[in-house]
Design a protein around this motif. Structure first.
Motif, PDB file in Angstrom:
ATOM      1  N   ASP A 152       0.852  -1.190   0.000  1.00  0.00           N
ATOM      2  CA  ASP A 152       0.000   0.000   0.000  1.00  0.00           C
ATOM      3  C   ASP A 152       0.886   1.238   0.000  1.00  0.00           C
ATOM      4  O   ASP A 152       1.474   1.589   1.033  1.00  0.00           O
ATOM      5  N   PRO A 153       1.010   1.935  -1.145  1.00  0.00           N
ATOM      6  CA  PRO A 153       1.910   3.103  -1.208  1.00  0.00           C
ATOM      7  C   PRO A 153       1.470   4.249  -0.312  1.00  0.00           C
ATOM      8  O   PRO A 153       2.239   5.172  -0.064  1.00  0.00           O
ATOM      9  N   GLN A 154       0.221   4.226   0.191  1.00  0.00           N
ATOM     10  CA  GLN A 154      -0.241   5.278   1.079  1.00  0.00           C
ATOM     11  C   GLN A 154       0.105   5.004   2.540  1.00  0.00           C
ATOM     12  O   GLN A 154      -0.160   5.834   3.405  1.00  0.00           O
ATOM     13  N   SER A 155       0.685   3.851   2.818  1.00  0.00           N
ATOM     14  CA  SER A 155       1.057   3.512   4.190  1.00  0.00           C
ATOM     15  C   SER A 155       2.498   3.031   4.198  1.00  0.00           C
ATOM     16  O   SER A 155       2.799   1.936   3.715  1.00  0.00           O
ATOM     17  N   ARG A 156       3.379   3.859   4.747  1.00  0.00           N
ATOM     18  CA  ARG A 156       4.809   3.540   4.725  1.00  0.00           C
ATOM     19  C   ARG A 156       5.408   3.786   6.105  1.00  0.00           C
ATOM     20  O   ARG A 156       5.120   4.777   6.756  1.00  0.00           O
ATOM     21  N   SER A 157       6.247   2.853   6.533  1.00  0.00           N
ATOM     22  CA  SER A 157       6.885   2.976   7.839  1.00  0.00           C
ATOM     23  C   SER A 157       8.347   3.356   7.668  1.00  0.00           C
ATOM     24  O   SER A 157       8.963   3.123   6.621  1.00  0.00           O
ATOM     25  N   LEU A 158       8.904   3.903   8.716  1.00  0.00           N
ATOM     26  CA  LEU A 158      10.248   4.448   8.668  1.00  0.00           C
ATOM     27  C   LEU A 158      11.299   3.369   8.920  1.00  0.00           C
ATOM     28  O   LEU A 158      11.214   2.638   9.900  1.00  0.00           O
ATOM     29  N   VAL A 159      12.285   3.296   8.016  1.00  0.00           N
ATOM     30  CA  VAL A 159      13.444   2.419   8.185  1.00  0.00           C
ATOM     31  C   VAL A 159      14.694   3.297   8.262  1.00  0.00           C
ATOM     32  O   VAL A 159      14.882   4.182   7.419  1.00  0.00           O
ATOM     33  N   ILE A 160      15.528   3.058   9.264  1.00  0.00           N
ATOM     34  CA  ILE A 160      16.695   3.892   9.510  1.00  0.00           C
ATOM     35  C   ILE A 160      17.959   3.038   9.469  1.00  0.00           C
ATOM     36  O   ILE A 160      17.989   1.934  10.015  1.00  0.00           O
ATOM     37  N   ALA A 161      18.980   3.561   8.799  1.00  0.00           N
ATOM     38  CA  ALA A 161      20.313   2.955   8.824  1.00  0.00           C
ATOM     39  C   ALA A 161      21.231   3.896   9.581  1.00  0.00           C
ATOM     40  O   ALA A 161      21.269   5.097   9.301  1.00  0.00           O
ATOM     41  N   SER A 162      21.961   3.371  10.553  1.00  0.00           N
ATOM     42  CA  SER A 162      22.891   4.197  11.320  1.00  0.00           C
ATOM     43  C   SER A 162      24.198   3.436  11.517  1.00  0.00           C
ATOM     44  O   SER A 162      24.239   2.210  11.448  1.00  0.00           O
TER      45      SER A 162
END
Length: 436
Positions: free
Chosen positions: A382-392
């Motif tokens: 669902d392109p209207q629902s996206r969660s945050l992925v972080i690289a550190s």
């Protein structure tokens, strides 16, 4: 020396405020060399590049101390991390950024006075190809940070900050790459940033430059003209002479070295105004606003528990709340050196009341967190629902981590991913060529 901004400190936040989420990694990797910087691709959001920095001591080389590094092309997924390519650069990498308008073009700041331009190719596994290396300064000068010009009319123009305290504006497509050299700081110029562009249709070239240095100084160069004729400022050797261009300098806002500057716009009262979020060795982030007298002052600050090395916009825009009111909400990733990473929420309420809240912490790093970036992953197709992925990343233990935070995008909340506006994405063709 204490900062004399007089700003309200939110360190003692309200007890009613929720505690920050303690995030955990879902994938980790130990790299071959210490990572210094990182950025996700905006055309293939599972792809990112890590820059590395290794200091080779004199006894190891039989001569003087030297630095080397590499670019590591990575893919991140729920199944883990995959190294796609390691490209040795021959010098340490201190900063890197993809172009906002040609998002397969990567600018790299090196420890030997050069800026290198790479192209990301996504055929097969994915790879980086060096397109151009511009030896702009003496090899003893470190290029500490690099920033692409915000206008689509200046695709090959960048600003850089240098270890000698100067800034430079360059155009890598021109035979004489240096457009201007600007005297800014008495010590290392850690960071440089352009004022962002308001409109994609605005051809005006008078963008301002902001820089921070190890001298605690905040420097402002208004209306930098990147179409400047090289000949007007050249010395006898053909190199542009350093100039000041009526720069504003203030060493009283920050009580230690100024290491990060993130400009953005917000609607304050009835006007769209430029606001700067800054980070410093003094462990604080500050919101700076320009007063009627032209001087910048801190209007809000918060201590994060570690020196704030870099700030990256995750999302920014406006959000409609109860009673039809509009609040401006921004989410920022802060790389906080020995304290790890933080996800911040910057909120402007009632067009004049600012707040800074720590939404999340990531503290699995066991040494200096210098690098971090974020992308949004599509959920359930669902392109209207996206969660945050972080690289550190962390430096001395050479650790790379992927982690998530439940910041959602949906159709009711308008967020624009930092650095790449929707207009830029829609105008970027898959087929394009770099200038000669």
């Amino acid at each position: 020396m204490e900062a004399s901004s007089g700003a309200l400190d939110e360190t003692q936040a309200s007890k009613a405020e929720d505690e920050p989420v303690q995030c955990k990694s879902f994938a980790t990797m130990i790299l071959d060399a210490p990572p210094s910087c990182i950025e996700f691709s905006r055309v293939a959001e599972e792809i990112f590049v890590v820059g590395t920095y290794s200091l080779v001591e004199a006894e190891d080389t039989g001569g003087s101390q030297s630095r080397n590094g590499s670019l590591v092309l990575m893919r991140g997924a729920e199944s883990g991390l995959t190294s796609l390519q390691t490209h040795a650069t021959g010098s340490a990498v201190l900063d890197l950024h993809f172009s906002p308008y040609q998002p397969k073009v990567l600018a790299v700041a090196t420890s030997t006075g050069a800026v290198e331009i790479f192209q990301l190719r996504l055929d097969n596994r994915g790879r980086l190809e060096r397109f151009k290396s511009i030896q702009i300064f003496e090899p003893t000068v470190l290029v500490l940070s690099v920033a692409w010009h915000p206008s689509p009319l200046r695709l090959t123009t960048l600003a850089v900050s240098l270890s000698n305290g100067n800034l430079a504006v360059i155009d890598y497509a021109k035979p004489t790459a240096i457009i201007r050299v600007l005297e800014a700081h008495s010590l290392e110029a850690w960071t440089v940033a352009w004022s962002p562009e308001v409109s994609f249709e605005d051809p005006y070239d008078g963008f301002s430059l902001y820089s921070g240095g190890d001298d605690s100084g905040f420097c402002n160069f208004p209306a930098i003209n990147t179409a400047h004729d090289h000949q007007e400022s050249e010395d006898a050797d053909g190199a542009p002479e350093p100039g000041t261009l009526n720069a504003g300098f203030d060493s009283k806002i920050h009580s230690a070295g100024l290491t990060a500057i993130l400009p953005f716009y917000a609607q304050v009262n009835d006007q769209i105004q430029l606001v700067l979020l800054t980070g410093s060795y003094d462990e604080r982030v500050r919101l700076l606003k320009q007063g009627p007298n032209g001087r910048w002052k801190s209007v809000k600050e918060r201590r994060l528990g570690g020196g704030v090395w870099r700030l990256k916009m995750i999302s920014g825009g406006h959000e409609f709340v109860r009673d039809g009111k509009c609040e401006w909400v921004y989410h920022v990733l802060a790389s906080c050196m020995h304290a790890g990473a933080r996800v911040l929420q910057i909120r402007l309420s009632d067009f004049e009341s600012w707040s800074i809240r720590v939404l999340a912490k990531f503290e699995e790093h066991e040494s200096m967190n210098y690098g971090g970036d974020a992308t949004f992953a599509i959920e359930n197709d669902d392109p209207q629902s996206r969660s945050l992925v972080i690289a550190s990343t962390s430096f001395y233990d050479r650790k790379l981590c992927l982690w998530t935070f439940p910041l959602r995008q949906n159709s009711e909340t308008r967020f624009e991913i930092g650095r790449i506006e929707e207009e830029a994405n829609s105008s970027c063709s898959e087929e394009w060529s770099l200038p000669n």
